[in-house]
Design a protein around this motif. Structure first.
Motif, PDB file in Angstrom:
ATOM      1  N   CYS A  30       0.831  -1.219   0.000  1.00 46.01           N
ATOM      2  CA  CYS A  30       0.000   0.000   0.000  1.00 46.01           C
ATOM      3  C   CYS A  30       0.862   1.265   0.000  1.00 46.01           C
ATOM      4  O   CYS A  30       0.757   2.098   0.915  1.00 46.01           O
ATOM      5  CB  CYS A  30      -0.951  -0.005   1.185  1.00 46.01           C
ATOM      6  SG  CYS A  30      -0.206  -0.471   2.769  1.00 46.01           S
ATOM      7  N   HIS A  43      -4.165 -10.586  -3.807  1.00 43.50           N
ATOM      8  CA  HIS A  43      -3.542 -10.583  -5.126  1.00 43.50           C
ATOM      9  C   HIS A  43      -4.036 -11.765  -5.945  1.00 43.50           C
ATOM     10  O   HIS A  43      -4.243 -12.871  -5.427  1.00 43.50           O
ATOM     11  CB  HIS A  43      -2.017 -10.633  -5.001  1.00 43.50           C
ATOM     12  CG  HIS A  43      -1.323 -10.232  -6.256  1.00 43.50           C
ATOM     13  ND1 HIS A  43      -1.077 -11.111  -7.297  1.00 43.50           N
ATOM     14  CD2 HIS A  43      -0.834  -9.031  -6.654  1.00 43.50           C
ATOM     15  CE1 HIS A  43      -0.468 -10.475  -8.270  1.00 43.50           C
ATOM     16  NE2 HIS A  43      -0.303  -9.204  -7.920  1.00 43.50           N
ATOM     17  N   LEU A 102      -9.436  -8.134  -1.910  1.00 40.32           N
ATOM     18  CA  LEU A 102      -8.191  -7.367  -2.003  1.00 40.32           C
ATOM     19  C   LEU A 102      -6.954  -8.256  -1.910  1.00 40.32           C
ATOM     20  O   LEU A 102      -5.851  -7.798  -1.620  1.00 40.32           O
ATOM     21  CB  LEU A 102      -8.144  -6.256  -0.942  1.00 40.32           C
ATOM     22  CG  LEU A 102      -9.328  -5.277  -1.001  1.00 40.32           C
ATOM     23  CD1 LEU A 102      -9.246  -4.255   0.120  1.00 40.32           C
ATOM     24  CD2 LEU A 102      -9.410  -4.578  -2.356  1.00 40.32           C
ATOM     25  N   VAL A 142      -5.469  -7.062  -7.848  1.00 40.95           N
ATOM     26  CA  VAL A 142      -6.119  -7.741  -6.733  1.00 40.95           C
ATOM     27  C   VAL A 142      -7.568  -8.079  -7.053  1.00 40.95           C
ATOM     28  O   VAL A 142      -8.178  -7.494  -7.954  1.00 40.95           O
ATOM     29  CB  VAL A 142      -6.084  -6.874  -5.448  1.00 40.95           C
ATOM     30  CG1 VAL A 142      -4.665  -6.630  -4.992  1.00 40.95           C
ATOM     31  CG2 VAL A 142      -6.833  -5.560  -5.645  1.00 40.95           C
ATOM     32  N   THR A 173      -3.920  -0.020  -5.924  1.00 38.51           N
ATOM     33  CA  THR A 173      -4.590  -1.192  -6.489  1.00 38.51           C
ATOM     34  C   THR A 173      -5.336  -0.858  -7.778  1.00 38.51           C
ATOM     35  O   THR A 173      -5.596   0.302  -8.093  1.00 38.51           O
ATOM     36  CB  THR A 173      -5.599  -1.793  -5.497  1.00 38.51           C
ATOM     37  OG1 THR A 173      -6.718  -0.912  -5.368  1.00 38.51           O
ATOM     38  CG2 THR A 173      -4.966  -2.033  -4.139  1.00 38.51           C
ATOM     39  N   ALA A 227      -3.346  -6.089  -1.073  1.00 41.21           N
ATOM     40  CA  ALA A 227      -3.024  -4.685  -1.335  1.00 41.21           C
ATOM     41  C   ALA A 227      -4.252  -3.832  -1.079  1.00 41.21           C
ATOM     42  O   ALA A 227      -5.398  -4.306  -1.157  1.00 41.21           O
ATOM     43  CB  ALA A 227      -2.521  -4.497  -2.763  1.00 41.21           C
TER      44      ALA A 227
END
Length: 430
Positions: free
Chosen positions: A120, A303, A301, A296, A316, A311
């Motif tokens: 992030c 991957h 969220l 993602v 993202t 992420a």
């Protein structure tokens, strides 16, 4: 993508010098929030947080700095004061990802391993994508509320402009807080109107997109202010060059047949919003999709290719608005799902795409846009109390008085007021 993976892995030594159960890259709004949410769930977790910055900024406040409402210093705190207790702060930058060996390489050459990785780092403001912009930012009437040091210059210019041309720009999507370019426009126009200068300041809004705002329900209220301030709207116009000393801006205008032409405009004040992309070290990694954003699942969220990577935030490829409000809702989802990946739960948390954009249409009133994936309205309060489709003083009070302490004292501290994740039975993909 696979070639990037193998080349990255080849650059990583066999043994990681340091290893953490959970490694977080980025200590912005998303990174601090997810670290605190994890600690609130289990204080025994071994968490490493990588970020080289000395300061942390409350970026949603910069719009109000640019309108003379907030002081700049109220939007910044030291990073050291915000790192959650028990979290190991690694004050470095990441240069290489090696997801197949569960390691990252830092700028100083150190290798850090992980069991679970959370990515992030935010996005990159690509000022250099506009020719001549870097050379004139902060001078010659060229400013931007997207930078801490420039937002006060915006307010200075607004106060000093007595007559002339004021241009406001919005680049192609995606960008951080899609309403921010308009916020600068409306608050500037409100000042000129209330000080009797509206007729002397010709105001134009150049939007690279084809609509004023992406969620149609809020457009009627916004258009009333466009008309009230006599703003000249220009859609499908992208700023490509700035000549500060000459006070000229060049736009690429997309025509109906798909071709483009250039338009040269004089200005006395120019508020610029730069194009925005994922950070360089992210775009060079094996984590991204074809557009360069971390790939993602929009709900979990997680991957799509690497099951132990999640992420959140601006980096993202989810279709939600890139706002702090989105990160506030995403952090508990990622925190829960990382614990599920560690075997602590069998349920999954799902993010619905919530985002919020308090559109400051005048000093004292806000159109509070709240929506989820697909532009579905998602008001936090009953319409009889606060109808976000209309400008209200209550929404302004929330923006000015409630949201800053909510950010500092709740979101960044793992207190999930109005942000508890929705859980469904299931398991994280293997």
């Amino acid at each position: 993508m696979r070639s990037r993976t193998s080349s990255s892995d080849a650059a990583v030594s066999e043994a990681a010098a340091t290893r953490h159960q959970i490694l977080i890259i980025g200590a912005g709004a998303a990174g601090l929030a997810v670290a605190s949410s994890l600690r609130a769930r289990d204080a025994t977790l071994d968490i490493g947080l990588i970020d080289p910055a000395d300061a942390h900024y409350y970026q949603p406040g910069w719009t109000l700095v640019g309108a003379g409402v907030f002081e700049p210093k109220s939007t910044v705190r030291s990073m050291a004061s915000l790192i959650p207790r028990g979290v190991h702060w690694i004050k470095q930058a990441v240069t290489i990802f090696s997801p197949q060996s569960n390691r990252v390489v830092l700028a100083d050459g150190r290798v850090v391993g992980y069991e679970q990785l959370i990515v992030c780092p935010g996005l990159k403001l690509d000022w250099s994508a506009i020719k001549g912009l870097n050379e004139t930012l902060g001078a010659h009437g060229v400013t931007s509320n997207y930078r801490y040091d420039l937002a006060p210059y915006t307010w200075k210019l607004v106060q000093e402009l007595k007559q002339g041309k004021a241009l406001f720009t919005q680049p192609p999507m995606p960008i951080k807080c899609a309403g921010a370019p308009q916020k600068a426009l409306y608050l500037s126009c409100d000042h000129w109107l209330k000080t009797g200068r509206q007729a002397q300041v010709k105001t134009q809004f150049f939007n690279a997109g084809a609509v004023l705002f992406g969620v149609a329900d809020y457009v009627p209220a916004l258009m009333k202010y466009i008309d009230k301030y006599a703003v000249d709207l220009n859609f499908n116009h992208t700023l490509i060059e700035v000549d500060g000393p000459a006070k000229k801006a060049t736009f690429a205008r997309k025509l109906a047949d798909g071709s483009t032409e250039t338009l040269l405009c004089d200005f006395d004040m120019l508020h610029v919003v730069p194009p925005q992309v994922a950070p360089d070290f992210i775009r060079a990694s094996p984590l991204v999709d074809a557009a360069g954003w971390v790939d993602v699942d929009p709900g979990t969220l997680q991957h799509r290719a690497f099951a132990n990577i999640h992420a959140l935030g601006d980096v993202t490829n989810t279709s939600n608005a890139k706002t702090a409000a989105a990160a506030r809702k995403q952090a508990p989802v990622v925190a829960h799902n990382v614990l599920t990946a560690l075997g602590r739960s069998t349920d999954l948390a799902h993010y619905d795409g919530y985002g919020s954009c308090p559109l400051t249409v005048e000093r004292g009133k806000i159109v509070l846009a709240e929506f989820t994936y697909g532009g579905k309205l998602a008001p936090s309060f009953a319409h009889w109390l606060l109808d976000g489709r209309k400008p209200t003083r209550l929404a302004w009070w929330l923006k000015e008085r409630i949201l800053p302490p909510l950010y500092w004292r709740c979101m960044l501290k793992g207190r999930e007021w109005l942000a508890r994740p929705t859980l469904v039975a299931g398991s994280v993909a293997k």
